[in-house]
Design a protein around this motif. Structure first.
Motif, PDB file in Angstrom:
ATOM      1  N   VAL A 246       0.842  -1.203   0.000  1.00  0.00           N
ATOM      2  CA  VAL A 246       0.000   0.000   0.000  1.00  0.00           C
ATOM      3  C   VAL A 246       0.874   1.249   0.000  1.00  0.00           C
ATOM      4  O   VAL A 246       0.596   2.224  -0.707  1.00  0.00           O
ATOM      5  CB  VAL A 246      -0.953  -0.006   1.217  1.00  0.00           C
ATOM      6  CG1 VAL A 246      -1.676   1.333   1.322  1.00  0.00           C
ATOM      7  CG2 VAL A 246      -1.949  -1.146   1.102  1.00  0.00           C
ATOM      8  N   MET A 247       1.952   1.242   0.785  1.00  0.00           N
ATOM      9  CA  MET A 247       2.862   2.378   0.824  1.00  0.00           C
ATOM     10  C   MET A 247       3.450   2.652  -0.555  1.00  0.00           C
ATOM     11  O   MET A 247       3.478   3.797  -1.022  1.00  0.00           O
ATOM     12  CB  MET A 247       3.991   2.125   1.825  1.00  0.00           C
ATOM     13  CG  MET A 247       4.985   3.287   1.932  1.00  0.00           C
ATOM     14  SD  MET A 247       6.476   2.885   2.878  1.00  0.00           S
ATOM     15  CE  MET A 247       5.792   2.525   4.484  1.00  0.00           C
ATOM     16  N   VAL A 248       3.908   1.599  -1.207  1.00  0.00           N
ATOM     17  CA  VAL A 248       4.511   1.748  -2.536  1.00  0.00           C
ATOM     18  C   VAL A 248       3.491   2.287  -3.537  1.00  0.00           C
ATOM     19  O   VAL A 248       3.800   3.182  -4.337  1.00  0.00           O
ATOM     20  CB  VAL A 248       5.082   0.396  -3.016  1.00  0.00           C
ATOM     21  CG1 VAL A 248       5.493   0.479  -4.479  1.00  0.00           C
ATOM     22  CG2 VAL A 248       6.265  -0.019  -2.155  1.00  0.00           C
ATOM     23  N   GLU A 249       2.270   1.773  -3.488  1.00  0.00           N
ATOM     24  CA  GLU A 249       1.238   2.229  -4.427  1.00  0.00           C
ATOM     25  C   GLU A 249       0.876   3.685  -4.179  1.00  0.00           C
ATOM     26  O   GLU A 249       0.660   4.452  -5.120  1.00  0.00           O
ATOM     27  CB  GLU A 249      -0.006   1.340  -4.305  1.00  0.00           C
ATOM     28  CG  GLU A 249       0.193  -0.077  -4.827  1.00  0.00           C
ATOM     29  CD  GLU A 249       0.629  -0.098  -6.285  1.00  0.00           C
ATOM     30  OE1 GLU A 249       0.055   0.689  -7.079  1.00  0.00           O
ATOM     31  OE2 GLU A 249       1.538  -0.875  -6.624  1.00  0.00           O
ATOM     32  N   ASN A 250       0.799   4.081  -2.923  1.00  0.00           N
ATOM     33  CA  ASN A 250       0.485   5.475  -2.611  1.00  0.00           C
ATOM     34  C   ASN A 250       1.565   6.414  -3.129  1.00  0.00           C
ATOM     35  O   ASN A 250       1.277   7.515  -3.621  1.00  0.00           O
ATOM     36  CB  ASN A 250       0.321   5.653  -1.102  1.00  0.00           C
ATOM     37  CG  ASN A 250      -0.959   5.047  -0.573  1.00  0.00           C
ATOM     38  OD1 ASN A 250      -1.902   4.809  -1.334  1.00  0.00           O
ATOM     39  ND2 ASN A 250      -1.003   4.771   0.715  1.00  0.00           N
ATOM     40  N   LEU A 251       2.819   5.990  -3.040  1.00  0.00           N
ATOM     41  CA  LEU A 251       3.913   6.815  -3.541  1.00  0.00           C
ATOM     42  C   LEU A 251       3.912   6.860  -5.067  1.00  0.00           C
ATOM     43  O   LEU A 251       4.235   7.892  -5.670  1.00  0.00           O
ATOM     44  CB  LEU A 251       5.250   6.290  -3.020  1.00  0.00           C
ATOM     45  CG  LEU A 251       5.514   6.536  -1.534  1.00  0.00           C
ATOM     46  CD1 LEU A 251       6.748   5.777  -1.062  1.00  0.00           C
ATOM     47  CD2 LEU A 251       5.692   8.033  -1.269  1.00  0.00           C
ATOM     48  N   LYS A 252       3.539   5.759  -5.700  1.00  0.00           N
ATOM     49  CA  LYS A 252       3.475   5.743  -7.155  1.00  0.00           C
ATOM     50  C   LYS A 252       2.467   6.750  -7.680  1.00  0.00           C
ATOM     51  O   LYS A 252       2.676   7.385  -8.717  1.00  0.00           O
ATOM     52  CB  LYS A 252       3.112   4.340  -7.650  1.00  0.00           C
ATOM     53  CG  LYS A 252       4.270   3.358  -7.651  1.00  0.00           C
ATOM     54  CD  LYS A 252       3.851   2.024  -8.236  1.00  0.00           C
ATOM     55  CE  LYS A 252       5.015   1.051  -8.279  1.00  0.00           C
ATOM     56  NZ  LYS A 252       4.607  -0.280  -8.831  1.00  0.00           N
ATOM     57  N   VAL A 253       1.366   6.895  -6.953  1.00  0.00           N
ATOM     58  CA  VAL A 253       0.352   7.879  -7.341  1.00  0.00           C
ATOM     59  C   VAL A 253       0.963   9.283  -7.352  1.00  0.00           C
ATOM     60  O   VAL A 253       0.582  10.133  -8.170  1.00  0.00           O
ATOM     61  CB  VAL A 253      -0.854   7.812  -6.381  1.00  0.00           C
ATOM     62  CG1 VAL A 253      -1.816   8.964  -6.635  1.00  0.00           C
ATOM     63  CG2 VAL A 253      -1.578   6.480  -6.547  1.00  0.00           C
ATOM     64  N   ARG A 254       1.912   9.524  -6.475  1.00  0.00           N
ATOM     65  CA  ARG A 254       2.573  10.825  -6.405  1.00  0.00           C
ATOM     66  C   ARG A 254       3.765  10.916  -7.343  1.00  0.00           C
ATOM     67  O   ARG A 254       4.471  11.932  -7.361  1.00  0.00           O
ATOM     68  CB  ARG A 254       3.052  11.079  -4.971  1.00  0.00           C
ATOM     69  CG  ARG A 254       1.932  11.140  -3.941  1.00  0.00           C
ATOM     70  CD  ARG A 254       2.475  11.307  -2.542  1.00  0.00           C
ATOM     71  NE  ARG A 254       3.400  12.435  -2.436  1.00  0.00           N
ATOM     72  CZ  ARG A 254       4.091  12.733  -1.337  1.00  0.00           C
ATOM     73  NH1 ARG A 254       3.956  11.977  -0.253  1.00  0.00           N
ATOM     74  NH2 ARG A 254       4.906  13.761  -1.312  1.00  0.00           N
ATOM     75  N   GLY A 255       4.023   9.866  -8.095  1.00  0.00           N
ATOM     76  CA  GLY A 255       5.142   9.874  -9.031  1.00  0.00           C
ATOM     77  C   GLY A 255       6.470   9.504  -8.406  1.00  0.00           C
ATOM     78  O   GLY A 255       7.528   9.790  -8.971  1.00  0.00           O
ATOM     79  N   VAL A 256       6.442   8.854  -7.236  1.00  0.00           N
ATOM     80  CA  VAL A 256       7.660   8.480  -6.529  1.00  0.00           C
ATOM     81  C   VAL A 256       7.826   6.969  -6.543  1.00  0.00           C
ATOM     82  O   VAL A 256       6.905   6.236  -6.177  1.00  0.00           O
ATOM     83  CB  VAL A 256       7.630   8.978  -5.066  1.00  0.00           C
ATOM     84  CG1 VAL A 256       8.864   8.491  -4.308  1.00  0.00           C
ATOM     85  CG2 VAL A 256       7.528  10.497  -5.020  1.00  0.00           C
ATOM     86  N   SER A 257       8.974   6.499  -6.982  1.00  0.00           N
ATOM     87  CA  SER A 257       9.285   5.068  -6.939  1.00  0.00           C
ATOM     88  C   SER A 257      10.414   4.825  -5.954  1.00  0.00           C
ATOM     89  O   SER A 257      11.153   5.746  -5.581  1.00  0.00           O
ATOM     90  CB  SER A 257       9.689   4.560  -8.331  1.00  0.00           C
ATOM     91  OG  SER A 257      10.847   5.232  -8.799  1.00  0.00           O
ATOM     92  N   LEU A 258      10.572   3.570  -5.524  1.00  0.00           N
ATOM     93  CA  LEU A 258      11.551   3.220  -4.499  1.00  0.00           C
ATOM     94  C   LEU A 258      12.486   2.108  -4.983  1.00  0.00           C
ATOM     95  O   LEU A 258      12.543   1.022  -4.394  1.00  0.00           O
ATOM     96  CB  LEU A 258      10.828   2.775  -3.221  1.00  0.00           C
ATOM     97  CG  LEU A 258       9.814   3.757  -2.632  1.00  0.00           C
ATOM     98  CD1 LEU A 258       9.090   3.106  -1.450  1.00  0.00           C
ATOM     99  CD2 LEU A 258      10.489   5.049  -2.206  1.00  0.00           C
ATOM    100  N   PRO A 259      13.259   2.350  -6.025  1.00  0.00           N
ATOM    101  CA  PRO A 259      14.145   1.297  -6.537  1.00  0.00           C
ATOM    102  C   PRO A 259      15.199   0.870  -5.538  1.00  0.00           C
ATOM    103  O   PRO A 259      15.653  -0.274  -5.548  1.00  0.00           O
ATOM    104  CB  PRO A 259      14.784   1.937  -7.775  1.00  0.00           C
ATOM    105  CG  PRO A 259      14.708   3.415  -7.505  1.00  0.00           C
ATOM    106  CD  PRO A 259      13.418   3.608  -6.781  1.00  0.00           C
TER     107      PRO A 259
END
Length: 358
Positions: A246-259
């Motif tokens: 859920v955290m990753v998906e919420n950040l993706k909505v904001r255009g942020v990825s966590l490679p």
């Protein structure tokens, strides 16, 4: 490791906008924690736009900000103390520093004379914003001596504090090294002979693993045979469970990825961040563990009196997905000095405080 041309082609400043916004979020969260009495920081208000209009953050965020700050403060202060005990001043290098106020807090505190130099790196937009804030604020600028600005106000130099624009996703031989040996400076500003602490507060998680490994290795090589090197990383991990997804998906909505989170899916994997580079020791603690074992019962009672916190289980869940990892690299060929091996976060003895008090 990717080539520098690819890095420049892919990493435009516009694409970095969502990542830069995370610094604004963190600064507002810190301002909220300060206003409500969780933390003391007289400088953060000068680095937040319209601080008097910023609404308070939810209790969960305020508590998390407090725990994070307390842990990193202890590591930095411990580093300063050990350097002083060795009869040396130390250096601090903060990567992706953003709106951090640590230099000013150190420079107005009891350990100011133990600091030789403090260096910050961040994206150009952030360093420009920070230099403007420093020039505008008497409280910030009066702590700096012999200030000079370069490159259109994106770079700031002073006797002890230096602020550089750099994209950490570009190989350090091109992004970091040239700045530290700039012709406008009188020799390298980062001495290879002084104890040096690297700070990565929610930075490496946003860049590719190859880039972060190259960055850490560059500093390891720089200090290989000369002085002790320490490093602190604060970021999220364990993003494969339902909460993390859920955290990753919420950040993706904001255009942020966590490679940068991919190589560290579990708590046990976190120390590899440093051991893979030959660090002498490396340990980690989640914010949940830090709150439960490093904060005294009296301090927790003080914190609990500031705001009503009903979601203790949710707080524990969030804090369990963030960790502070620290590593220590002693010069090659030297036996470990016991005082440096003792550096780190140490749980309090008999720190028994039931969650029901929260």
């Amino acid at each position: 490791m990717f080539g520098s041309s690819l890095a420049r082609a892919d990493y435009s400043q516009d694409a970095s906008g969502p990542i830069r916004q995370t610094d604004s979020d963190a600064a507002i969260a810190r301002l909220s924690a300060v206003k409500l009495g969780y933390l003391q920081d007289p400088f953060i208000k000068f680095l937040v736009q319209r601080p008097h209009l910023q609404p308070p953050r939810p209790p969960l965020i305020n508590v998390g900000t407090y725990v994070r700050s307390e842990a990193i403060d202890r590591l930095v202060n411990g580093w300063l103390e050990l350097s002083a005990a060795e009869g040396k001043k130390c250096q601090v290098v903060s990567m992706g520093a953003g709106s951090d106020t640590r230099f000013w807090r150190i420079n107005t505190g009891p350990r100011k004379d133990d600091l030789a130099v403090y260096i910050e790196f961040d994206l150009m937009e952030n360093t420009t914003k920070k230099t403007m804030a420093i020039r505008k604020s008497k409280e910030l600028s009066e702590q700096l001596e012999n200030v000079t600005l370069e490159h259109g106000g994106t770079t700031l130099h002073s006797t002890k504090y230096h602020l550089f624009p750099a994209d950490l996703r570009i190989p350090p031989t091109e992004s970091i090294a040239p700045l530290l040996t700039s012709p406008s400076l009188e020799g390298p500003i980062l001495s290879p002979n002084l104890p040096t602490l690297l700070l990565f507060e929610c930075v490496l998680v946003y860049i590719a693993p190859e880039a972060s490994q190259a960055l850490i290795q560059w500093f390891v090589d720089y200090f290989a045979s000369s002085s002790v090197l320490g490093a602190v990383v604060y970021e999220m991990f364990g993003l494969n469970d339902p909460f993390g997804v859920v955290m990753v998906e919420n950040l993706k909505v904001r255009g942020v990825s966590l490679p940068g989170a991919e190589p560290y899916p579990t708590f046990e994997s976190l120390p590899r961040r440093f051991t893979r580079h030959g660090f002498t020791t490396s340990e980690a603690l989640t914010l949940r563990e830090i709150r439960k074992t490093l904060i005294s019962r009296e301090e927790l009672q003080r914190i609990s009196s500031l705001e009503m916190l009903d979601e203790v289980e949710e707080l524990d869940l969030v804090l369990a997905h963030y960790a502070v990892t620290w590593g220590l690299k002693l010069p090659s060929g030297q036996n470990p000095p016991s005082k440096w091996i003792e550096w780190g976060l140490k749980p309090l003895v008999d720190n028994d405080h039931p969650d029901s008090d929260e």
